[in-house]
Structure formats: C-alpha cells, structure tokens
Design a protein around this motif. Sequence first.
Motif, mmCIF file in Angstrom:
data_model
loop_
_atom_site.group_PDB
_atom_site.id
_atom_site.type_symbol
_atom_site.label_atom_id
_atom_site.label_comp_id
_atom_site.label_asym_id
_atom_site.label_seq_id
_atom_site.Cartn_x
_atom_site.Cartn_y
_atom_site.Cartn_z
ATOM 1 N N PRO A 1 54.786 69.299 11.339
ATOM 2 C CA PRO A 1 55.495 70.133 12.324
ATOM 3 C C PRO A 1 56.874 69.555 12.654
ATOM 4 O O PRO A 1 57.019 68.358 12.872
ATOM 5 N N PHE A 2 57.895 70.419 12.674
ATOM 6 C CA PHE A 2 59.256 70.024 13.053
ATOM 7 C C PHE A 2 59.650 70.867 14.264
ATOM 8 O O PHE A 2 60.057 72.016 14.134
ATOM 9 N N HIS A 3 59.529 70.267 15.437
ATOM 10 C CA HIS A 3 59.772 71.012 16.675
ATOM 11 C C HIS A 3 61.026 70.567 17.410
ATOM 12 O O HIS A 3 61.526 71.280 18.264
ATOM 13 N N SER A 4 61.529 69.368 17.130
ATOM 14 C CA SER A 4 62.595 68.818 17.974
ATOM 15 C C SER A 4 63.943 68.833 17.260
ATOM 16 O O SER A 4 64.484 69.885 16.962
ATOM 17 N N SER A 5 64.492 67.674 16.976
ATOM 18 C CA SER A 5 65.839 67.572 16.408
ATOM 19 C C SER A 5 65.869 68.036 14.951
ATOM 20 O O SER A 5 64.902 67.870 14.211
ATOM 21 N N ASN A 6 66.994 68.624 14.571
ATOM 22 C CA ASN A 6 67.200 68.996 13.171
ATOM 23 C C ASN A 6 68.375 68.230 12.559
ATOM 24 O O ASN A 6 68.885 68.601 11.504
ATOM 25 N N GLN A 7 68.803 67.168 13.221
ATOM 26 C CA GLN A 7 69.946 66.382 12.750
ATOM 27 C C GLN A 7 69.472 65.295 11.787
ATOM 28 O O GLN A 7 68.823 64.334 12.180
ATOM 29 N N LEU A 8 69.820 65.469 10.534
ATOM 30 C CA LEU A 8 69.363 64.598 9.452
ATOM 31 C C LEU A 8 70.425 63.534 9.179
ATOM 32 O O LEU A 8 71.528 63.858 8.745
ATOM 33 N N HIS A 9 70.092 62.286 9.436
ATOM 34 C CA HIS A 9 71.061 61.198 9.256
ATOM 35 C C HIS A 9 71.115 60.749 7.793
ATOM 36 O O HIS A 9 70.768 59.619 7.441
ATOM 37 N N HIS A 10 71.545 61.676 6.966
ATOM 38 C CA HIS A 10 71.659 61.414 5.534
ATOM 39 C C HIS A 10 72.521 62.523 4.957
ATOM 40 O O HIS A 10 72.904 63.472 5.665
ATOM 41 N N PHE A 11 72.834 62.455 3.635
ATOM 42 C CA PHE A 11 73.643 63.521 3.031
ATOM 43 C C PHE A 11 72.829 64.394 2.089
ATOM 44 O O PHE A 11 73.366 65.299 1.463
ATOM 45 N N PHE A 12 71.517 64.138 1.989
ATOM 46 C CA PHE A 12 70.616 65.040 1.283
ATOM 47 C C PHE A 12 69.209 64.843 1.836
ATOM 48 O O PHE A 12 68.958 63.946 2.649
ATOM 49 N N CYS A 13 68.274 65.685 1.401
ATOM 50 C CA CYS A 13 66.922 65.689 1.967
ATOM 51 C C CYS A 13 66.044 64.651 1.275
ATOM 52 O O CYS A 13 65.244 64.998 0.393
ATOM 53 N N ASP A 14 66.177 63.408 1.677
ATOM 54 C CA ASP A 14 65.334 62.342 1.161
ATOM 55 C C ASP A 14 64.107 62.190 2.063
ATOM 56 O O ASP A 14 64.072 62.712 3.186
ATOM 57 N N ILE A 15 63.113 61.452 1.600
ATOM 58 C CA ILE A 15 61.817 61.403 2.292
ATOM 59 C C ILE A 15 61.921 60.816 3.696
ATOM 60 O O ILE A 15 61.535 61.459 4.685
ATOM 61 N N SER A 16 62.426 59.594 3.810
ATOM 62 C CA SER A 16 62.440 58.904 5.111
ATOM 63 C C SER A 16 63.239 59.634 6.183
ATOM 64 O O SER A 16 62.763 59.786 7.315
ATOM 65 N N PRO A 17 64.467 60.112 5.911
ATOM 66 C CA PRO A 17 65.211 60.828 6.956
ATOM 67 C C PRO A 17 64.510 62.094 7.435
ATOM 68 O O PRO A 17 64.542 62.403 8.629
ATOM 69 N N VAL A 18 63.865 62.829 6.504
ATOM 70 C CA VAL A 18 63.163 64.051 6.907
ATOM 71 C C VAL A 18 61.908 63.708 7.704
ATOM 72 O O VAL A 18 61.619 64.331 8.731
ATOM 73 N N LEU A 19 61.151 62.711 7.264
ATOM 74 C CA LEU A 19 59.954 62.287 7.991
ATOM 75 C C LEU A 19 60.280 61.863 9.416
ATOM 76 O O LEU A 19 59.500 62.074 10.342
ATOM 77 N N LYS A 20 61.446 61.260 9.587
ATOM 78 C CA LYS A 20 61.842 60.776 10.914
ATOM 79 C C LYS A 20 62.002 61.922 11.916
ATOM 80 O O LYS A 20 61.885 61.721 13.123
ATOM 81 N N LEU A 21 62.262 63.137 11.395
ATOM 82 C CA LEU A 21 62.451 64.294 12.273
ATOM 83 C C LEU A 21 61.154 65.021 12.610
ATOM 84 O O LEU A 21 61.144 65.876 13.490
ATOM 85 N N ALA A 22 60.076 64.697 11.915
ATOM 86 C CA ALA A 22 58.799 65.372 12.165
ATOM 87 C C ALA A 22 58.289 65.042 13.559
ATOM 88 O O ALA A 22 58.411 63.907 14.035
#
Length: 313
Positions: free
Chosen positions: A167-188
């Motif tokens: 589930p992704f309910h909160s922030s959508n700000q990805l601290h990276h320049f592409f969709c890598d695993i760790s940055p996306v997981l951090k937003l879950a």
Amino acid sequence: MEWVNETLVREFVFLGFSALASLQRLLFVVFLLLYLFTLGTNAIIISTIVLDRALHTPMYFFLSVLSCFETSYTFVIVPKMLVDLLAEKKTISFLGCAIQMFTFLFLGCSHSFLLAAMGYDRYVAICNPLRYTVLMGQRVCGGLVAAASACGFTVAQIITSLVFHLPFHSSNQLHHFFCDISPVLKLASQHSRLSQLVIFTLGVFVLVIPLLLILVSYVRIISAILKIPSTVGRYKAFSTCASHLIVVTVHYGCASFIYLRPKSNYSSSQDTLISVSYTILTPLFNPMIYSLRNKEFKSALRRTMRKTWYPLS
C-alpha cells in the motif's frame, strides 16, 4: 488484495537531482553526450560482431548479447532522466514506475547471469581448449543466454509484484532518478517481513550465486594458467580473461553495495551516485574495456569499415 484499492498514490515525483537544481542543464548536456557515445560504441560492437565472420565465436556472441542488454537498460532509464533534467514536473505514473522497475530488473538480473555464462566460456576456452568448439556450440551458447534471460524475467516479475502490491498512502516523493527497489519501498505505508525477506533472498540469488560460479571458474582458470610453462603463454591466456574480470568487479561491486546492504544503511544520495555509475558510466566503459584493448576486435573493426566504405576494393 486489490492493487487499485490498496494504492492511493497515482504517480511518483523524482527528486534524484533536486539538490543540484542549478547544475541540471549542465548535467543534461554531459549525460546526453555520454549516452549518445554509449549507444554509438555498443552499436559499433554489435554490428562488427555480426558482420565479421572471424568474430562468430562464443566469446563475441556473449559480448554482443551483453552490449544488447546494456543498451536496452539505458533505454529504460536514461531518456526519462534526460527529459526530467529539463522539466519542472519530474513525475512518472504508478504503472509506468512498475514497468520501469520490472524492465530494469529483468535486464540487470539477466546481465548478472550472463556474466556467469561468460566466466564459464573462459573456463572452457582455457581449461578444455581441444573440446571448446564442442562444449560451447551454438545450442549451448543460445541455451545459456535463454537461461540467463529466464532467470532475470522470473526474478524481476516476483520482485516487481511484491513491491507494487504494497500500500502507498502517504508521500509520493521518490528520492532517486528512476524507480529502483529501495527508494520505492521506502514510500510504502507498511511492509511485510515476508516480502522483504523474499526480495533480499532473490537479491542474494541474483548476485551471490553467479559470483560464486565465476569465482569457481577463475580458480580453475588460474590453476590451469600457472601450469603453462612459458611466460608469454601465461600472459596471453590471462589477457583473454582480464576484460571480463574488470566488468565483473564493477558490476557486482556496485550492485552489492546497493542491494545487499542492511536497510538501516540506506542513503539516497549515495544510491543516486552509484546508480549514475552503473546506468551511464558502466555501459560506456564496458565496450571500451572489451573492445579497444582487444587486437582481434580492432582488426575486425578495420576490416568491416573497409568493406563498408570501399565495397568494391
């Protein structure tokens, strides 16, 4: 669990180069030139290997596939990154992010297994030279590439499904320049320990298993090289492996730093820097490492250029 119901975030905002706002136009020019040079050198390698019959060997077949993989995963990341460097709104849709992650993981994991296949090729060439053409026939080489691609596809499918069913309910700000695993997981919004364990285990499988196979190959290669009586013979045998060793060191070094370290050590700035190296610099240097220092390839390139420019001579 329904994908749509669990997910309120509809798009992600890339913040990978936000700290370098004043330099983004300069970065665009630098990365664009590097990208074009990368595409050009990989295109030269692939076309030379295809056009020159002297390079129709297993080693150069694997090199051409490696160039295809590297060119393809730069297509997945770099064009979008270049657009974002000039755009004010640096966003990607939820589905687009999932597709980018899957494609990048598929090509990156396949690349990892392909390096193991290339290590096996060097082992057979040095340790069993008389049976090389039999052991590394077209079917075997094609099977190794197919197996590497199948493993990459399976791992990418599992990881992408696990990540984007969170589930992704909160922030959508990805601290990276592409969709890598760790940055996306951090937003879950929440994490399943099981899914994290599966992702880490697959990371170990993709990086550690091929690396162990490569190490076993090189232990036997070094043992065989040391038995060669002449210094010139030992140097020639080892020089055929040097390029592969350099690429293996860079690939597994960068990937292990990002994907196998503890989550508590995650740093977005460090990851961005390392990711730039393996998405832009590594595909640039690998062709030069394999080709420009290779006399056989340079001779083939000259022959191909003569045939192209002076077809009647």
